[in-house]
Write a protein that holds these residues in place. Structure first.
Motif, mmCIF file in Angstrom:
data_model
loop_
_atom_site.group_PDB
_atom_site.id
_atom_site.type_symbol
_atom_site.label_atom_id
_atom_site.label_comp_id
_atom_site.label_asym_id
_atom_site.label_seq_id
_atom_site.Cartn_x
_atom_site.Cartn_y
_atom_site.Cartn_z
ATOM 1 N N MET A 1 0.595 -1.104 -0.127
ATOM 2 C CA MET A 1 -0.052 0.209 0.046
ATOM 3 C C MET A 1 1.218 1.308 0.571
ATOM 4 N N ILE A 2 0.586 2.148 -0.852
ATOM 5 C CA ILE A 2 0.835 3.652 -0.695
ATOM 6 C C ILE A 2 -0.428 4.177 -0.614
ATOM 7 N N THR A 3 0.097 6.026 -0.058
ATOM 8 C CA THR A 3 -0.447 6.574 0.019
ATOM 9 C C THR A 3 -0.375 8.023 -0.615
ATOM 10 N N VAL A 4 -0.578 8.543 -1.857
ATOM 11 C CA VAL A 4 -0.683 9.702 -2.397
ATOM 12 C C VAL A 4 -2.104 11.150 -2.644
ATOM 13 N N HIS A 5 -1.414 12.612 -2.236
ATOM 14 C CA HIS A 5 -3.360 12.676 -2.719
ATOM 15 C C HIS A 5 -4.037 11.859 -1.861
ATOM 16 N N ASN A 6 -5.010 12.061 -1.871
ATOM 17 C CA ASN A 6 -6.301 11.365 -1.618
ATOM 18 C C ASN A 6 -6.283 9.816 -2.441
ATOM 19 N N ASN A 7 -5.958 9.622 -3.049
ATOM 20 C CA ASN A 7 -5.403 7.701 -3.293
ATOM 21 C C ASN A 7 -4.965 6.780 -2.715
ATOM 22 N N LEU A 8 -5.528 5.809 -1.754
ATOM 23 C CA LEU A 8 -4.355 5.000 -1.329
ATOM 24 C C LEU A 8 -5.052 4.000 -2.495
ATOM 25 N N ASN A 9 -3.440 3.305 -2.709
ATOM 26 C CA ASN A 9 -3.497 2.633 -3.601
ATOM 27 C C ASN A 9 -2.672 1.080 -3.229
ATOM 28 N N LEU A 10 -3.749 -0.033 -2.723
ATOM 29 C CA LEU A 10 -3.667 -1.240 -2.923
ATOM 30 C C LEU A 10 -3.266 -1.885 -4.164
ATOM 31 N N SER A 11 -1.689 -2.616 -3.666
ATOM 32 C CA SER A 11 -1.469 -3.010 -5.314
ATOM 33 C C SER A 11 -1.405 -4.675 -4.598
ATOM 34 N N ILE A 12 -2.229 -5.923 -5.473
ATOM 35 C CA ILE A 12 -1.903 -7.142 -4.957
ATOM 36 C C ILE A 12 -0.861 -7.786 -6.398
ATOM 37 N N THR A 13 0.219 -8.749 -5.578
ATOM 38 C CA THR A 13 1.002 -8.755 -6.861
ATOM 39 C C THR A 13 0.593 -10.161 -6.687
ATOM 40 N N LYS A 14 0.047 -11.294 -8.374
ATOM 41 C CA LYS A 14 -0.370 -12.435 -7.958
ATOM 42 C C LYS A 14 0.125 -13.237 -8.477
ATOM 43 N N LEU A 15 0.028 -14.499 -7.741
ATOM 44 C CA LEU A 15 0.925 -15.412 -8.493
ATOM 45 C C LEU A 15 0.116 -16.792 -8.785
ATOM 46 N N THR A 16 -1.020 -16.443 -8.522
ATOM 47 C CA THR A 16 -2.277 -17.596 -9.765
ATOM 48 C C THR A 16 -3.527 -16.720 -10.181
ATOM 49 N N ALA A 17 -3.519 -17.605 -11.099
ATOM 50 C CA ALA A 17 -4.737 -17.065 -11.951
ATOM 51 C C ALA A 17 -6.099 -16.110 -10.992
ATOM 52 N N ASP A 18 -6.522 -17.447 -10.440
ATOM 53 C CA ASP A 18 -7.789 -17.628 -9.923
ATOM 54 C C ASP A 18 -8.177 -16.068 -9.264
ATOM 55 N N PRO A 19 -9.314 -15.718 -9.387
ATOM 56 C CA PRO A 19 -9.748 -14.320 -9.160
ATOM 57 C C PRO A 19 -10.267 -14.053 -7.929
ATOM 58 N N SER A 20 -10.583 -15.227 -6.909
ATOM 59 C CA SER A 20 -11.148 -15.187 -5.859
ATOM 60 C C SER A 20 -10.578 -13.788 -4.508
ATOM 61 N N PHE A 21 -9.607 -14.357 -4.259
ATOM 62 C CA PHE A 21 -9.007 -13.062 -3.566
ATOM 63 C C PHE A 21 -9.398 -11.537 -3.486
ATOM 64 N N GLU A 22 -9.054 -11.709 -5.084
ATOM 65 C CA GLU A 22 -8.883 -9.847 -5.274
ATOM 66 C C GLU A 22 -10.507 -9.706 -5.450
ATOM 67 N N ASN A 23 -11.481 -10.314 -5.893
ATOM 68 C CA ASN A 23 -13.414 -10.446 -5.829
ATOM 69 C C ASN A 23 -13.642 -10.097 -4.943
ATOM 70 N N LYS A 24 -13.129 -10.737 -3.820
ATOM 71 C CA LYS A 24 -13.879 -10.322 -2.591
ATOM 72 C C LYS A 24 -13.298 -9.002 -1.646
ATOM 73 N N ILE A 25 -11.786 -8.657 -2.061
ATOM 74 C CA ILE A 25 -11.769 -7.554 -1.548
ATOM 75 C C ILE A 25 -12.141 -6.792 -2.364
ATOM 76 N N SER A 26 -12.822 -6.490 -3.766
ATOM 77 C CA SER A 26 -13.421 -5.639 -3.925
ATOM 78 C C SER A 26 -14.615 -6.072 -3.342
ATOM 79 N N ASP A 27 -15.324 -7.209 -3.425
ATOM 80 C CA ASP A 27 -17.006 -7.034 -2.862
ATOM 81 C C ASP A 27 -16.611 -6.589 -1.522
ATOM 82 N N LEU A 28 -15.528 -6.693 -0.606
ATOM 83 C CA LEU A 28 -15.507 -5.542 0.883
ATOM 84 C C LEU A 28 -15.527 -4.152 0.953
#
Lengths: 188, 517
Positions: B472-499
């Motif tokens: 994570m890094i925050t600049v201006h009013n942007n909180l940027n959560l970056s995810i580096t993935k090692l699997t094509a399975d989208p479950s993790f990011e989909n759940k983050i999105s839902d939350l």
């Protein structure tokens, strides 16, 4: 989830990886099968030479060092690997020629290393150490063969002269840098 | 001048872009058309340049070409008078860096010692910091910015070497390369060749990225380099940026403290903490052979995220950790075991230091998967573990453990340490973690940069079995959560999105395509 793409697309480079994988499997298979065949058939231990040769190919081509894989270190590594290979051939296949051939190969390596080093001293002084290891190995070998084994052939004498000269020349040319290089290499 | 105007003998490298291949003749034509006064200026500039640069070829030629390309750009495309262009490209900014032989060397700091021991083909600890500007990047100016900035960071202008007991970094004088981004983010670097650089400067559209082999620095040091590079890039465009808020003056001499091993600041303590932990649950997605298989950035409204976290009596880091725990549970099929998330801790908070080298430790938040059900259930426990784990006392114990470990191995030759470390790392690897969350916090930018940097992101390299690494890094009013993935399975990011939707935090998702598909 909609993703805005902000990265460039990448050209596929899978072929090289797959080729490496296939070759490594083939080499592993050869390393596994050869000693078994050798044991079953009996006779001379030729599989030791096969194993070392496979190791040489693996470490020099497919799994080269991740740190310090430069001209001098490659040549030094190859020289060491060749010396071991010759030693194995002498031990397991045919004996009686090592005292003549090995000094010639080492002499050639010392000359080659010297050329690589002195042709570009500013750049190569940071790569000095592998050359020094080979050079010290050659000097120790020379002392042992010449004074202990009493083998006084021209290849042995050439090896002794060239290796001692290379060491003295390196120290003379680099002076302070030589000792600094040693300090770096042996820091704790 | 003669050298600048009649350099037909200079052969361009084959790999150089076409624009540069034609620059020789273009520069010749440009110089031929100059007035007498301007030719005198160019002569003077040429003399200064050759006084400041005594690199061996082809490096000197490459550096020389950088300046020719920049002059052409400023004068022909941006229609600046030659005098103004040469003022911006002042050779004083090169300092004595390229005129002096490389003599410095640095032992690795305690944290960095493990990286060359554990790396293998296709696996290297690389992280990346990027800044997005309001205009497309001008490669010629970025290259000059790098040419002049690097001297302020001499420990980055190094190449990795293998000693008898430890690796070390040895200074190298060369022209460091800023290149267009065309490969996988955080791709392992080839650090084996003579004079190889252990960092990359990349550009793509309006983004400047720096990727570091972790041996050189941590996120904090990397951020200082990126800010200083950006400031220099802006200066070349005529925008003055003050040396403040982490921007260094490139013409100041580097200090001893900037290159110090911060680990030696630890207060001696008999208490030490172990590094070995039980294995953690992993997300269940199939591991990809392409590393990373995807990069994703959740760009959120920072103020809103902060308010939501505050309403839960938590910090943003604690809140995000809770979201990640919930997403990890969603992305695994296991029903028993522990989810463990590593959180790097910037030691500069506990031990004031200006070091640019690695000076981070970490704490691990561990939760049994059975209790990871809702945000309210896990927040208090995360908060407790994070507060205790990142306390000065705990960190001091870990620092002492690191020092003791390094000391106990110091007399063992590298040729024994290396295979042993590979075996240990191969067996344990990152199996003790489910994922990582590294937060660089709020980035403050000085005037000049603040108006032109629209966003930033921070990306961690891939692990071995961890399906995702978060930063994570925050600049201006942007909180940027970056995810580096090692699997094509989208479950993790989909759940983050839902939350995030559930908590009503506005966000957009940016990222890479799925590589290797």
């Amino acid at each position: 989830m909609e993703i805005e793409i902000i990265y460039p697309s990448i050209k596929k480079r899978v072929k090289r990886q797959q080729l490496n994988l296939i070759i490594s499997y083939l080499m592993a298979a050869a390393a596994y099968i050869c000693p078994i065949i050798n044991l079953l058939v009996g006779g001379k231990a030729w599989s030791a030479i096969v194993l070392w040769s496979l190791w040489m190919i693996w470490t020099n081509i497919f799994n080269a060092p991740l740190v310090e894989d430069n001209l001098i270190s490659r040549t030094s590594r190859l020289a060491f690997d060749c010396a071991v290979l010759l030693l194995l051939i002498e031990l397991f296949l045919k004996s009686g020629w090592l005292g003549f051939v090995l000094p010639i190969v080492c002499f050639g390596a010392i000359i080659l290393l010297g050329v690589f080093f002195f042709i570009n001293i500013p750049k190569q002084k940071q790569n000095l150490m592998p050359m020094i290891w080979v050079d010290l190995g050659a000097i120790v070998g020379f002392i042992f063969v010449f004074f202990v084994w009493k083998l006084k052939s021209w290849p042995v004498i050439s090896l002794g002269i060239s290796s001692i000269t290379l060491l003295i020349a390196s120290v003379a040319v680099l002076r302070k840098s030589f000792w600094l290089e040693l300090k770096k290499r042996f820091h704790l | 001048m003669e050298r600048l105007l009649s350099n037909k003998k200079i052969k361009q490298r084959k790999e150089k872009p076409l624009a540069l291949l034609s620059s020789k003749s273009r520069f010749q034509t440009f110089a031929d058309e100059l007035t007498k006064e301007d030719r005198a200026l160019l002569t003077h500039f040429d003399q200064n340049f050759h006084q400041a640069v005594s690199l061996i070829n082809p490096e000197a030629k490459l550096l020389y070409d950088d300046y020719k390309n920049a002059i052409l750009l400023l004068c022909e495309k941006q229609k600046l008078p030659l005098e103004e262009a040469l003022k911006r490209l002042d050779t004083c900014d090169l300092g004595g860096f390229y005129a002096r032989p490389p003599i410095l060397w640095y032992p690795l700091d305690n944290a960095a010692k493990v990286y060359p021991l554990s790396m293998k083909h296709g696996q290297m600890a690389v992280f990346r910091l990027s800044a997005y500007l309001d205009e497309p990047i001008i490669p010629e100016l970025l290259q000059i910015a790098l040419d002049t900035t690097i001297k302020r960071f001499p420990f980055f202008a190094t190449t990795i070497k293998a000693g008898f007991f430890w690796h070390y970094i040895d200074s190298t004088k060369r022209r460091f390369n800023a290149e267009p981004e065309s490969d996988l983010p955080c791709k392992p670097m080839n650090v084996s060749i003579s004079g190889a650089q252990s960092f990359r400067v990349l550009y793509y559209q309006n983004r400047i990225s720096v990727e570091f082999f972790h041996i050189l620095t941590d996120g904090s040091g990397g951020l200082t380099f990126l800010k200083t590079l950006l400031a220099q890039y802006m200066k070349l465009q005529g925008i003055e940026v003050p040396s403040a808020m982490g921007v260094l003056n490139i013409n100041d001499a580097p200090t001893t403290e900037e290159a110090e091993n911060g680990f030696l600041k630890a207060e001696p303590s008999k208490k030490t903490s172990g590094f070995i932990s039980k294995t953690a649950l992993q997300m269940s997605g199939k591991l990809s052979s392409v590393k990373p298989v995807q990069i994703l950035h959740f760009v959120m409204d920072a103020e809103k995220a902060k308010n939501v976290a505050k309403s839960k009596d938590a910090t943003v880091t604690t809140f995000m950790l809770a979201l990640i725990f919930l997403a990890c549970k969603y992305a695994t099929d296991d029903i028993k075991g522990r989810l463990q998330i590593q959180v790097p801790v910037n030691m500069r908070k506990h031990y004031p230091s200006t070091t640019m080298r690695n000076f981070s430790m970490y704490c691990t938040i561990k939760l049994p998967i059975e209790i990871v059900n809702s945000l309210d259930d896990i927040l208090p426990e995360i908060k407790k573990q994070l507060t205790e784990g990142s306390s000065k006392e705990n960190m001091n114990e870990m620092l002492n453990s690191t020092i003791k470990m390094v000391n106990s191995f110091r007399f063992i030759p590298l040729f024994i340490k290396k295979p042993a470390a590979k075996v240990i790392y191969g067996v344990l690897g990152d199996a003790v973690l489910t994922t990582t969350l590294s937060n660089l916090g709020l980035v403050e930018l000085p005037e000049g940069l603040n108006e032109h940097v629209t966003n930033m992101d921070f990306v961690l390299g891939t692990g071995i079995t961890n399906r995702a690494s978060c930063s994570m890094i925050t600049v201006h009013n942007n909180l940027n959560l970056s995810i580096t993935k090692l699997t094509a399975d989208p479950s993790f990011e989909n759940k983050i999105s839902d939350l995030l939707k559930q908590f009503d935090i506005p966000f957009k998702v940016q990222g890479s395509p799925l590589y290797g598909n």
